[in-house]
Scaffold this active site. Sequence first.
Site, mmCIF file in Angstrom:
data_model
loop_
_atom_site.group_PDB
_atom_site.id
_atom_site.type_symbol
_atom_site.label_atom_id
_atom_site.label_comp_id
_atom_site.label_asym_id
_atom_site.label_seq_id
_atom_site.Cartn_x
_atom_site.Cartn_y
_atom_site.Cartn_z
ATOM 1 N N ARG A 1 0.823 -1.214 0.000
ATOM 2 C CA ARG A 1 0.000 0.000 0.000
ATOM 3 C C ARG A 1 0.858 1.265 0.000
ATOM 4 O O ARG A 1 0.364 2.351 0.262
ATOM 5 C CB ARG A 1 -0.969 -0.014 1.182
ATOM 6 C CG ARG A 1 -2.183 -0.860 0.870
ATOM 7 C CD ARG A 1 -3.233 -0.803 1.950
ATOM 8 N NE ARG A 1 -3.606 -2.151 2.334
ATOM 9 C CZ ARG A 1 -3.185 -2.781 3.416
ATOM 10 N NH1 ARG A 1 -2.374 -2.181 4.263
ATOM 11 N NH2 ARG A 1 -3.585 -4.000 3.669
ATOM 12 N N HIS B 1 7.912 -6.214 -7.444
ATOM 13 C CA HIS B 1 6.555 -5.751 -7.755
ATOM 14 C C HIS B 1 6.326 -4.413 -7.052
ATOM 15 O O HIS B 1 6.539 -4.293 -5.853
ATOM 16 C CB HIS B 1 5.530 -6.796 -7.300
ATOM 17 C CG HIS B 1 4.155 -6.594 -7.870
ATOM 18 N ND1 HIS B 1 3.469 -5.408 -7.747
ATOM 19 C CD2 HIS B 1 3.336 -7.424 -8.569
ATOM 20 C CE1 HIS B 1 2.288 -5.532 -8.345
ATOM 21 N NE2 HIS B 1 2.176 -6.745 -8.860
ATOM 22 N N TYR C 1 0.680 -1.548 -4.961
ATOM 23 C CA TYR C 1 -0.607 -1.451 -5.680
ATOM 24 C C TYR C 1 -1.129 -0.030 -5.796
ATOM 25 O O TYR C 1 -1.855 0.310 -6.714
ATOM 26 C CB TYR C 1 -1.702 -2.233 -4.926
ATOM 27 C CG TYR C 1 -1.538 -3.710 -4.912
ATOM 28 C CD1 TYR C 1 -1.034 -4.372 -6.019
ATOM 29 C CD2 TYR C 1 -1.916 -4.448 -3.798
ATOM 30 C CE1 TYR C 1 -0.888 -5.737 -6.001
ATOM 31 C CE2 TYR C 1 -1.781 -5.821 -3.778
ATOM 32 C CZ TYR C 1 -1.262 -6.460 -4.875
ATOM 33 O OH TYR C 1 -1.135 -7.804 -4.849
ATOM 34 N N HIS D 1 1.498 -2.292 -12.080
ATOM 35 C CA HIS D 1 0.164 -2.191 -12.683
ATOM 36 C C HIS D 1 0.114 -0.853 -13.417
ATOM 37 O O HIS D 1 0.369 0.187 -12.784
ATOM 38 C CB HIS D 1 -0.917 -2.240 -11.603
ATOM 39 C CG HIS D 1 -0.935 -3.535 -10.845
ATOM 40 N ND1 HIS D 1 -1.778 -3.762 -9.783
ATOM 41 C CD2 HIS D 1 -0.239 -4.677 -11.009
ATOM 42 C CE1 HIS D 1 -1.581 -4.986 -9.314
ATOM 43 N NE2 HIS D 1 -0.638 -5.566 -10.047
ATOM 44 N N GLU E 1 2.101 -4.908 -16.341
ATOM 45 C CA GLU E 1 1.343 -6.141 -16.095
ATOM 46 C C GLU E 1 -0.001 -6.072 -16.808
ATOM 47 O O GLU E 1 -0.673 -5.040 -16.793
ATOM 48 C CB GLU E 1 1.139 -6.340 -14.577
ATOM 49 C CG GLU E 1 0.381 -7.628 -14.263
ATOM 50 C CD GLU E 1 0.394 -8.018 -12.778
ATOM 51 O OE1 GLU E 1 1.057 -7.335 -11.966
ATOM 52 O OE2 GLU E 1 -0.277 -9.017 -12.460
ATOM 53 N N ASP F 1 -0.328 -11.978 -16.657
ATOM 54 C CA ASP F 1 -0.923 -12.621 -15.489
ATOM 55 C C ASP F 1 -2.092 -13.476 -15.979
ATOM 56 O O ASP F 1 -3.051 -12.954 -16.567
ATOM 57 C CB ASP F 1 -1.396 -11.536 -14.506
ATOM 58 C CG ASP F 1 -1.910 -12.105 -13.192
ATOM 59 O OD1 ASP F 1 -2.770 -13.009 -13.235
ATOM 60 O OD2 ASP F 1 -1.466 -11.639 -12.122
ATOM 61 N N HIS G 1 -5.490 -12.515 -14.595
ATOM 62 C CA HIS G 1 -5.948 -11.225 -15.115
ATOM 63 C C HIS G 1 -6.437 -11.327 -16.563
ATOM 64 O O HIS G 1 -7.499 -10.805 -16.879
ATOM 65 C CB HIS G 1 -4.831 -10.184 -15.031
ATOM 66 C CG HIS G 1 -4.413 -9.855 -13.634
ATOM 67 N ND1 HIS G 1 -3.401 -8.971 -13.340
ATOM 68 C CD2 HIS G 1 -4.879 -10.293 -12.436
ATOM 69 C CE1 HIS G 1 -3.263 -8.879 -12.026
ATOM 70 N NE2 HIS G 1 -4.131 -9.679 -11.456
ATOM 71 N N HIS H 1 2.776 -14.334 -14.545
ATOM 72 C CA HIS H 1 2.178 -14.559 -13.227
ATOM 73 C C HIS H 1 1.215 -15.726 -13.396
ATOM 74 O O HIS H 1 0.232 -15.616 -14.118
ATOM 75 C CB HIS H 1 1.418 -13.321 -12.749
ATOM 76 C CG HIS H 1 2.298 -12.244 -12.215
ATOM 77 N ND1 HIS H 1 1.843 -10.968 -11.958
ATOM 78 C CD2 HIS H 1 3.606 -12.267 -11.848
ATOM 79 C CE1 HIS H 1 2.848 -10.244 -11.460
ATOM 80 N NE2 HIS H 1 3.927 -11.001 -11.400
ATOM 81 N N ASP I 1 -10.552 -10.144 -10.842
ATOM 82 C CA ASP I 1 -9.205 -10.191 -10.250
ATOM 83 C C ASP I 1 -9.182 -10.787 -8.851
ATOM 84 O O ASP I 1 -8.791 -10.129 -7.884
ATOM 85 C CB ASP I 1 -8.561 -8.787 -10.259
ATOM 86 C CG ASP I 1 -7.074 -8.837 -9.907
ATOM 87 O OD1 ASP I 1 -6.530 -9.951 -9.721
ATOM 88 O OD2 ASP I 1 -6.454 -7.758 -9.823
ATOM 89 N N HIS J 1 -7.449 -14.118 -7.352
ATOM 90 C CA HIS J 1 -6.598 -15.265 -7.680
ATOM 91 C C HIS J 1 -7.067 -16.508 -6.924
ATOM 92 O O HIS J 1 -7.607 -16.405 -5.838
ATOM 93 C CB HIS J 1 -5.146 -14.985 -7.297
ATOM 94 C CG HIS J 1 -4.574 -13.780 -7.973
ATOM 95 N ND1 HIS J 1 -3.251 -13.446 -7.879
ATOM 96 C CD2 HIS J 1 -5.138 -12.839 -8.768
ATOM 97 C CE1 HIS J 1 -3.025 -12.341 -8.584
ATOM 98 N NE2 HIS J 1 -4.150 -11.950 -9.118
ATOM 99 N N GLU K 1 1.209 -16.388 -7.651
ATOM 100 C CA GLU K 1 0.627 -15.386 -6.727
ATOM 101 C C GLU K 1 -0.703 -15.929 -6.222
ATOM 102 O O GLU K 1 -1.707 -15.222 -6.193
ATOM 103 C CB GLU K 1 0.363 -14.070 -7.455
ATOM 104 C CG GLU K 1 1.556 -13.399 -8.078
ATOM 105 C CD GLU K 1 1.156 -12.163 -8.886
ATOM 106 O OE1 GLU K 1 0.247 -12.258 -9.737
ATOM 107 O OE2 GLU K 1 1.749 -11.115 -8.654
HETATM 108 ZN ZN ZN Z 1 -4.253 -9.890 -9.525
HETATM 109 FE FE FE Z 2 -0.133 -10.538 -11.056
HETATM 110 FE FE FE Z 3 0.319 -7.500 -9.870
#
Ligand code: ZN
Ligand code: FE
Ligand code: FE
Length: 281
Positions: free
Chosen positions: A37, A67, A70, A107, A142, A176, A179, A211, A224, A226, A256
């Site tokens: 975050r 990564h 987010y 992202h 991504e 991904d 995704h 991913h 989204d 997973h 993930e």
């Molecule tokens: Zn995701």
């Molecule tokens: Fe991902």
């Molecule tokens: Fe991601």
Amino acid sequence: MINIGCHLSISKGFEAIGKESLSIGANTFQFFTRNPRGGSAKEINKEDINAFLNLKEKYNFKKIVAHAPYTMNLCSVKESVADFSSRVMLEDLKRMEHVPGNLYNFHPGSHTGQGTKIGIEKIAKALNNILWPDMSTEVLLETMTGKGSEIGGKFEEIREIIDEIELKDKIGVCLDTCHVYDAGYDIVNNLDKVIKEFDDIIGLSRLKAIHLNDSKNTLGSKKDRHEKIGKGNIGTDAIRTIVNRKEFSNLPFILETPQENINGYKNEIDMIKGYFLGELK
Ligand code: ZN
Ligand code: FE
Ligand code: FE
């Protein structure tokens, strides 16, 4: 050989995450550059990094994947958020030079009401300000589900960003599986077509990481969420096909999936190695 690893916490440092990966049969891993975050990154520890680089060399690790948090949004309508995101990315990429030659995934962003076109322009402009000629990290866009005002749910959007980038050799793509499936690309029944589309629109040479996730939701759901490999709507057969595709060979596959503990990942890695036929189809 299949290159596989999972998303792990780097709180104990690079050497620790490297050893943890080895203990579960992985030869790569992914980690958040800082709290997902946002927030500040940990101090660079040269000793830890050197220990990891030795380990990486000795055990022949493949490229590792950092990564971005987010909350980063290079195209936010709020200028303060966009500026902060740019600063975070630049700082992350400078830090990545301590572990040179690896991958940094993010992202692309959410246009938050400004429209896709403006969002794409802002992302590209930000990247053009951030990337520098002799950086050693490749920055990966991504593929996203396209939920809300998210950019990157269509291969065309990724392509349009790349088109605007000046230092194109610094830019790649991370696909991904959850995704793209949630975005509406049918990798279960029509993987050939999806790969061809990716190649026609983006170019397979830009694909640098996968991913590997199953999805709790259905094709085109834009959700989204997973799921563990084989427990979702993508399923075992499709995942087996994906890990054996010649177009994806040599890429790092990063799990993930939601796991209760590290053993969950170990089991999943064992299982996926079992899917791998060892020859390219
Ligand atoms: Zn995701
Ligand atoms: Fe991902
Ligand atoms: Fe991601």
